[in-house]
Design a protein around this motif. Structure first.
Motif, PDB file in Angstrom:
ATOM      1  N   HIS A 623      -1.947 -15.863 -17.411  1.00  0.00           N
ATOM      2  CA  HIS A 623      -1.396 -15.673 -18.629  1.00  0.00           C
ATOM      3  C   HIS A 623      -1.181 -14.887 -19.155  1.00  0.00           C
ATOM      4  CE1 HIS A 623      -2.607 -20.287 -20.114  1.00  0.00           C
ATOM      5  NE2 HIS A 623      -1.344 -20.443 -19.751  1.00  0.00           N
ATOM      6  N   PHE A 624      -0.533 -14.144 -18.622  1.00  0.00           N
ATOM      7  CA  PHE A 624      -1.058 -12.013 -18.990  1.00  0.00           C
ATOM      8  C   PHE A 624       0.138 -12.200 -19.963  1.00  0.00           C
ATOM      9  CE2 PHE A 624      -1.733 -12.385 -14.382  1.00  0.00           C
ATOM     10  CZ  PHE A 624      -2.740 -11.348 -13.598  1.00  0.00           C
ATOM     11  N   LYS A 625      -1.062 -11.098 -21.226  1.00  0.00           N
ATOM     12  CA  LYS A 625       0.419 -11.147 -22.158  1.00  0.00           C
ATOM     13  C   LYS A 625       0.640  -9.000 -21.899  1.00  0.00           C
ATOM     14  CE  LYS A 625      -2.068 -14.248 -24.658  1.00  0.00           C
ATOM     15  NZ  LYS A 625      -2.550 -14.373 -25.961  1.00  0.00           N
ATOM     16  N   ASP A 626      -0.093  -8.812 -21.269  1.00  0.00           N
ATOM     17  CA  ASP A 626       0.241  -7.252 -21.236  1.00  0.00           C
ATOM     18  C   ASP A 626       1.306  -6.308 -20.364  1.00  0.00           C
ATOM     19  OD1 ASP A 626       0.670  -4.487 -21.281  1.00  0.00           O
ATOM     20  OD2 ASP A 626      -1.257  -3.973 -20.903  1.00  0.00           O
ATOM     21  N   THR A 627       2.736  -6.019 -21.371  1.00  0.00           N
ATOM     22  CA  THR A 627       3.976  -6.511 -19.839  1.00  0.00           C
ATOM     23  C   THR A 627       3.408  -5.366 -19.563  1.00  0.00           C
ATOM     24  OG1 THR A 627       4.904  -4.122 -22.155  1.00  0.00           O
ATOM     25  CG2 THR A 627       5.093  -6.994 -21.970  1.00  0.00           C
ATOM     26  N   THR A 628       2.473  -4.099 -19.205  1.00  0.00           N
ATOM     27  CA  THR A 628       2.594  -2.813 -18.167  1.00  0.00           C
ATOM     28  C   THR A 628       1.301  -3.485 -17.104  1.00  0.00           C
ATOM     29  OG1 THR A 628       1.448  -1.989 -20.012  1.00  0.00           O
ATOM     30  CG2 THR A 628       3.361  -1.471 -19.908  1.00  0.00           C
ATOM     31  N   ALA A 629       1.436  -4.782 -17.417  1.00  0.00           N
ATOM     32  CA  ALA A 629      -0.233  -4.981 -16.474  1.00  0.00           C
ATOM     33  C   ALA A 629      -0.645  -4.907 -15.053  1.00  0.00           C
ATOM     34  CB  ALA A 629      -0.183  -6.383 -16.758  1.00  0.00           C
ATOM     35  N   THR A 630       0.870  -4.394 -14.571  1.00  0.00           N
ATOM     36  CA  THR A 630       1.313  -4.300 -13.198  1.00  0.00           C
ATOM     37  C   THR A 630       2.011  -3.233 -12.913  1.00  0.00           C
ATOM     38  OG1 THR A 630       3.805  -4.298 -13.491  1.00  0.00           O
ATOM     39  CG2 THR A 630       2.951  -6.794 -13.242  1.00  0.00           C
ATOM     40  N   GLY A 631       1.634  -2.368 -13.908  1.00  0.00           N
ATOM     41  CA  GLY A 631       1.857  -0.709 -13.940  1.00  0.00           C
ATOM     42  C   GLY A 631       1.138   0.153 -12.372  1.00  0.00           C
ATOM     43  N   THR A 632      -0.081  -0.011 -12.238  1.00  0.00           N
ATOM     44  CA  THR A 632      -0.916   0.372 -11.840  1.00  0.00           C
ATOM     45  C   THR A 632      -0.239   0.226 -10.238  1.00  0.00           C
ATOM     46  OG1 THR A 632      -2.235  -1.744 -11.284  1.00  0.00           O
ATOM     47  CG2 THR A 632      -3.134   0.318 -12.271  1.00  0.00           C
ATOM     48  N   ILE A 633      -0.011  -1.513  -9.540  1.00  0.00           N
ATOM     49  CA  ILE A 633       0.655  -1.379  -8.291  1.00  0.00           C
ATOM     50  C   ILE A 633       2.029  -1.312  -8.443  1.00  0.00           C
ATOM     51  CG2 ILE A 633       1.217  -4.350  -7.393  1.00  0.00           C
ATOM     52  CD1 ILE A 633      -1.552  -3.718  -7.559  1.00  0.00           C
ATOM     53  N   CYS A 634       3.039  -0.974  -9.489  1.00  0.00           N
ATOM     54  CA  CYS A 634       4.034  -0.757  -9.205  1.00  0.00           C
ATOM     55  C   CYS A 634       4.187   0.457  -8.825  1.00  0.00           C
ATOM     56  CB  CYS A 634       4.950  -1.714 -10.341  1.00  0.00           C
ATOM     57  SG  CYS A 634       5.569  -2.624 -10.277  1.00  0.00           S
ATOM     58  N   THR A 635       3.476   1.671  -9.067  1.00  0.00           N
ATOM     59  CA  THR A 635       3.289   3.230  -8.795  1.00  0.00           C
ATOM     60  C   THR A 635       2.775   3.638  -7.280  1.00  0.00           C
ATOM     61  OG1 THR A 635       2.323   3.438 -10.624  1.00  0.00           O
ATOM     62  CG2 THR A 635       2.508   4.825  -9.497  1.00  0.00           C
ATOM     63  N   GLY A 636       4.358   3.496  -6.658  1.00  0.00           N
ATOM     64  CA  GLY A 636       4.615   3.252  -5.359  1.00  0.00           C
ATOM     65  C   GLY A 636       4.197   4.181  -4.343  1.00  0.00           C
ATOM     66  N   ASP A 637       4.308   4.358  -3.028  1.00  0.00           N
ATOM     67  CA  ASP A 637       3.060   5.701  -2.308  1.00  0.00           C
ATOM     68  C   ASP A 637       3.990   7.033  -3.075  1.00  0.00           C
ATOM     69  OD1 ASP A 637       1.764   4.009  -1.255  1.00  0.00           O
ATOM     70  OD2 ASP A 637       3.810   3.227   0.809  1.00  0.00           O
ATOM     71  N   ASP A 638       5.468   7.645  -3.653  1.00  0.00           N
ATOM     72  CA  ASP A 638       5.688   8.022  -3.474  1.00  0.00           C
ATOM     73  C   ASP A 638       5.678   8.847  -5.250  1.00  0.00           C
ATOM     74  OD1 ASP A 638       6.711   8.646  -1.453  1.00  0.00           O
ATOM     75  OD2 ASP A 638       8.144   6.978  -1.049  1.00  0.00           O
ATOM     76  N   GLY A 639       4.789   7.291  -6.592  1.00  0.00           N
ATOM     77  CA  GLY A 639       4.695   7.707  -7.288  1.00  0.00           C
ATOM     78  C   GLY A 639       6.071   7.535  -8.398  1.00  0.00           C
ATOM     79  N   ILE A 640       6.375   6.029  -8.146  1.00  0.00           N
ATOM     80  CA  ILE A 640       8.028   5.642  -8.568  1.00  0.00           C
ATOM     81  C   ILE A 640       7.401   4.501  -8.529  1.00  0.00           C
ATOM     82  CG2 ILE A 640       9.726   7.767  -7.650  1.00  0.00           C
ATOM     83  CD1 ILE A 640      10.191   5.845  -5.417  1.00  0.00           C
ATOM     84  N   ASP A 641       8.495   3.688  -9.238  1.00  0.00           N
ATOM     85  CA  ASP A 641       8.278   2.099  -9.116  1.00  0.00           C
ATOM     86  C   ASP A 641       8.726   1.557  -8.397  1.00  0.00           C
ATOM     87  OD1 ASP A 641       7.440   2.949 -11.698  1.00  0.00           O
ATOM     88  OD2 ASP A 641       9.547   2.950 -12.944  1.00  0.00           O
ATOM     89  N   LEU A 642       7.954   1.449  -7.591  1.00  0.00           N
ATOM     90  CA  LEU A 642       8.183   0.480  -6.022  1.00  0.00           C
ATOM     91  C   LEU A 642       6.663   0.227  -5.481  1.00  0.00           C
ATOM     92  CD1 LEU A 642      10.340   2.906  -3.834  1.00  0.00           C
ATOM     93  CD2 LEU A 642      10.463   0.736  -5.132  1.00  0.00           C
ATOM     94  N   ALA A 643       7.048  -1.195  -5.379  1.00  0.00           N
ATOM     95  CA  ALA A 643       5.371  -1.197  -4.478  1.00  0.00           C
ATOM     96  C   ALA A 643       5.056  -0.427  -3.726  1.00  0.00           C
ATOM     97  CB  ALA A 643       5.388  -3.359  -4.810  1.00  0.00           C
ATOM     98  N   PRO A 644       3.758  -0.651  -3.473  1.00  0.00           N
ATOM     99  CA  PRO A 644       3.621   0.643  -2.139  1.00  0.00           C
ATOM    100  C   PRO A 644       3.982  -0.133  -0.590  1.00  0.00           C
ATOM    101  CG  PRO A 644       1.090  -0.079  -3.556  1.00  0.00           C
ATOM    102  CD  PRO A 644       2.392  -0.819  -3.775  1.00  0.00           C
ATOM    103  N   SER A 645       4.019   0.712   0.196  1.00  0.00           N
ATOM    104  CA  SER A 645       4.901   0.029   1.645  1.00  0.00           C
ATOM    105  C   SER A 645       3.567  -0.820   2.368  1.00  0.00           C
ATOM    106  CB  SER A 645       4.828   1.272   2.315  1.00  0.00           C
ATOM    107  OG  SER A 645       3.386   1.996   3.005  1.00  0.00           O
ATOM    108  N   HIS A 646       2.219  -0.542   2.087  1.00  0.00           N
ATOM    109  CA  HIS A 646       1.472  -2.399   2.756  1.00  0.00           C
ATOM    110  C   HIS A 646       1.495  -3.751   2.102  1.00  0.00           C
ATOM    111  CE1 HIS A 646      -1.301  -1.939  -0.879  1.00  0.00           C
ATOM    112  NE2 HIS A 646      -1.611  -0.605  -0.458  1.00  0.00           N
ATOM    113  N   LEU A 647       2.207  -3.823   0.977  1.00  0.00           N
ATOM    114  CA  LEU A 647       2.518  -4.880   0.151  1.00  0.00           C
ATOM    115  C   LEU A 647       3.700  -5.395   0.411  1.00  0.00           C
ATOM    116  CD1 LEU A 647       1.441  -6.415  -2.015  1.00  0.00           C
ATOM    117  CD2 LEU A 647       2.253  -5.940  -4.040  1.00  0.00           C
ATOM    118  N   LYS A 648       4.326  -6.331   0.999  1.00  0.00           N
ATOM    119  CA  LYS A 648       5.405  -6.784   1.532  1.00  0.00           C
ATOM    120  C   LYS A 648       5.951  -8.043   0.612  1.00  0.00           C
ATOM    121  CE  LYS A 648       4.964  -4.653   5.208  1.00  0.00           C
ATOM    122  NZ  LYS A 648       3.830  -4.039   5.352  1.00  0.00           N
TER     123      LYS A 648
END
Length: 733
Positions: A623-648
């Motif tokens: 029941h997440f409501k915040d559309t930016t809730a994944t922001g911290t996860i999706c800031t990848g190793d290079d600071g762009i909108d990619l998942a960290p390399s370890h998150l498969k």
């Protein structure tokens, strides 16, 4: 003399090559020139030096001649002919050597450029400082060892053991072959009745590379050969059949191909044969039955097919037979009982054997370890095995047995330590009496038909046990509640009650099992838990916890961060509410976090970034409501909108409609969009079962994580480990 030629260095340094005759002459000439030039202006010095050189040269010639005569040629009763430098009268040692060796090696091999035989011929004819005469009783032995050296890449051996060095072949060894152990490697002569003849070859893990030459069969006094853990390829030469004094042959952990030839039957003295973990093919020769002194035969992990020869019954001294991990078919020989007086270890695992366990197996009363797992065996097992009262390890998993577990099943086999009968068709009650066995450590009953009907309940009371560490009844039909006396199993490390029909409350007494590192209670019919189970908190050693579909209601407690060893947490399909606690970020070893199919709301804590090992994250159907809730996860190793390399794998709700809960997830590997088709919500139907089916090959330690039987993309290996480790490497027995 020893200073001039530095002979002690060559004797003591196995890595140093020996000087040739030409090098010796050149060295001698150099020293003479230096000494002469320093005194050239003084005539009396010239005269004295000339005399010194003459005397010195005479001493060298006499000493070398005496040495050869005393140390080597005296054994044959005559001296070695001296090779002249040049001229028509030169003694042709090479041709004489070739003529002699052509009687023991193929002439084409001796003449083929670069062949091990030709290299050995050149060495013994021209480079061997000892220069044995061809009639010397050790001449052929010396040649055979030289051929072995060149055939198996001797110059690149880490431990050269003084091979092709000065003196007797009996001294071609290293007293400190293994750095931390007093193990002698190389060649040795240990038979007092055959002085000077090599009886022992020991080169484990020495980077031997190549094919065993047929000339090894010339070493007819060999009784011990250990060359395990190398890179030996090709087929075994039939000439090995000439080694009739050989008692021990270990060529395991190599890349040997071809079949075991009928020549094996000539090795009547052979007591130990180890060819495990090679690439051998074909069927087992019936001639193995002629090796009447055989005690141990180990041929696991090859590609051997066909049936087990009944002729093996002739090997009445057999104590250890391992033929597992091949493609053997047919039935277990009915005359197996002839080994009854001696057989202690039998491993036929991972073949294609069918039929029933032969009744004569009950005569093998000295058996301690029996491995029949991963075959196609049928029928009952109790009548044959109940007589094996010395059994310590019994592995029958993944067959088609249809026996019934009664209260007397294996009651008298009280030495049992490991009993795995998982993945069969067994019925009956939970065999609680097996927990009374003082040594029982592993009891694996998973995926059978146990329970149901009158036998459906777990025992009312578990006995006190200080030995059982692994208990799994996953995938059966047990009903009712888990008794509080589960706490009597005081040293449990692995407990799996998942996928049964258990109801009632999960007993808080489980919290007293503080040695647990694996606890799976998933997929049962437990009563609703108002609040997260507090009894989990003391289980500080937990590495894997699955409470999937256990009717948990409430929030994830902040103390979850105290379980710092957790690498898998499965809370899927419950009624968990509230926000995810920031303390989850303290679980730095976390690799698999399954929080899907709950009522969690809010945002993803920034502390999630501390989980640098996280590989699987499931947040869908919440029941997440915040559309930016994944922001911290999706800031990848290079600071762009990619998942960290370890998150498969990262699953979340990604649909956009004001009437539904959703996340904006630019880095999700799977976005669930249930808004389009309520009748086709496959994204939320994936169970991602994380249960573990242990086996003896891995010592019941997890080697892989499976989250879907059909999705090979969701298979993970332990970090720092590797897939496909050969089974003998993880099973020390």
């Amino acid at each position: 003399i020893s200073i001039l030629f530095n002979m002690d260095q060559y004797r003591d340094d196995p890595e140093h090559s020996l000087p040739t005759v030409d090098e010796i002459r050149q060295n001698s000439a150099m020293h003479g020139t230096v000494r002469s030039s320093n005194n050239s202006n003084k005539r009396w010095v010239w005269i004295g030096l000339a005399g010194f050189v003459c005397v010195f040269t005479l001493i060298i010639g006499v000493s070398v001649g005496i040495r050869n005569k005393d140390e080597r040629s005296s054994k044959a009763g005559k001296t070695t002919p001296t090779t002249t430098i040049a001229g028509d009268t030169e003694y042709n040692r090479y041709q004489d050597t070739l003529d002699v060796l052509a009687e023991v090696s193929a002439l084409e091999d001796l003449k083929r450029t670069g062949s091990p035989q030709q290299q050995a011929l050149n060495w013994i004819a021209h480079e061997d400082v000892d220069a044995l005469e061809t009639e010397h009783p050790q001449f052929i032995q010396r040649y055979a060892l030289a051929t072995l050296w060149f055939a198996l890449d001797g110059p690149n051996w880490p431990k050269r053991c003084r091979w092709l060095g000065l003196g007797d072949e009996c001294n071609w060894n290293d007293q400190k072959y293994m750095d931390d152990q007093n193990i002698v490697g190389g060649a040795r002569c240990l038979d007092k009745n055959s002085p000077g003849e090599v009886t022992w070859l020991m080169f484990p893990m020495n980077r031997m590379k190549g094919t065993i030459p047929s000339e090894m069969g010339l070493l007819t006094k060999l009784n011990f050969v250990l060359m395990t853990g190398n890179d030996i390829k090709g087929e075994l030469p039939s000439s090995l059949g000439a080694l009739q004094d050989l008692t021990y042959l270990d060529l395991g952990y190599n890349e040997i191909t071809g079949t075991v030839g009928s020549w094996i039957g000539k090795m009547a003295s052979l007591s130990t044969l180890d060819l495990a973990i090679n690439r051998m093919t074909g069927s087992l020769p019936t001639e193995l039955g002629k090796c009447s002194n055989m005690l141990a035969m180990v041929m696991e992990e090859n590609d051997i097919w066909g049936s087990i020869p009944t002729e093996l019954a002739s090997l009445t001294k057999m104590t250890n037979l391992r033929l597992g991990f091949n493609a053997l078919t047919g039935k277990i020989p009915s005359n197996i009982g002839v080994w009854g007086k001696n057989l202690k270890y039998l491993r036929l695992s991972n073949n294609l054997l069918g039929g029933k366990i032969p009744s004569s197996l009950s005569e093998c009363t000295r058996l301690k370890s029996l491995y029949l797992d991963d075959n196609q065996l049928t029928g009952k097992m109790a009548p044959q095995i109940s007589f094996l009262t010395n059994l310590e390890k019994l592995f029958l998993e993944r067959n088609e047995f249809e026996d019934s577990l009664t209260e007397n099943f294996l009651r008298d086999v009280d030495q049992l330590m490991y009993f795995d009968v998982s993945h069969n068709r067994l019925k009956g009650k939970f065999p609680v009496h097996l927990l009374d066995h003082d040594k029982m450590e592993v009891l694996d009953l998973n995926h059978n038909d146990l329970g149901g009907g009158m036998d459906g309940y777990l025992p009312e009371e578990f006995p006190v046990s200080t030995s059982i560490k692994y208990l799994s009844v996953q995938g059966n039909f047990f009903e009712g509640t888990i008794p509080t006396t589960i706490a009597n199993l005081q040293v449990l490390e692995h407990l799996d009650f998942s996928s049964n029909r258990l109801d009632g409350n999960m007993p808080s007494e489980i919290g007293s099992l503080t040695k647990l590192d694996y606890l799976f209670m998933a997929d049962n019919d437990f009563a609703v838990n108002d609040g997260f189970p507090e009894w989990v908190r003391p289980l500080k050693k937990l590495r894997e916890l699955s409470l999937k579909q256990t009717a948990i209601k409430g929030e994830i407690p902040s103390w979850i961060g105290e379980l710092t060893h957790l690498r898998l947490l499965d809370l899927d399909w419950n009624r968990i509410t509230g926000q995810m606690p920031t303390e989850l970020g303290k679980l730095k070893d976390m690799r698999f976090l399954l929080l899907n199919r709950n009522w969690i709301n809010g945002t993803i804590p920034t502390e999630f970034l501390n989980m640098k090992k996280l590989e699987l994250l499931l947040l869908d159907d919440n029941h997440f409501k915040d559309t930016t809730a994944t922001g911290t996860i999706c800031t990848g190793d290079d600071g762009i909108d990619l998942a960290p390399s370890h998150l498969k794998n990262f699953h979340a709700d990604c649909f956009k409609d004001v009437s539904f809960y959703f996340l904006e997830c630019p880095c999700c590997t799977q976005c669930c969009t249930k808004m389009d088709d309520f009748d086709n919500m496959t994204c939320y139907d994936d169970s991602f079962l994380a249960d573990y089916d242990g086996d003896w090959e891995t010592n019941y330690d997890r080697q892989k994580y499976y989250f879907s039987e059909d999705d090979t993309d969701l298979i993970f290996l332990p970090q720092g480990g590797r897939e496909g480790a050969r089974r003998r490497l993880v099973n020390s027995e």
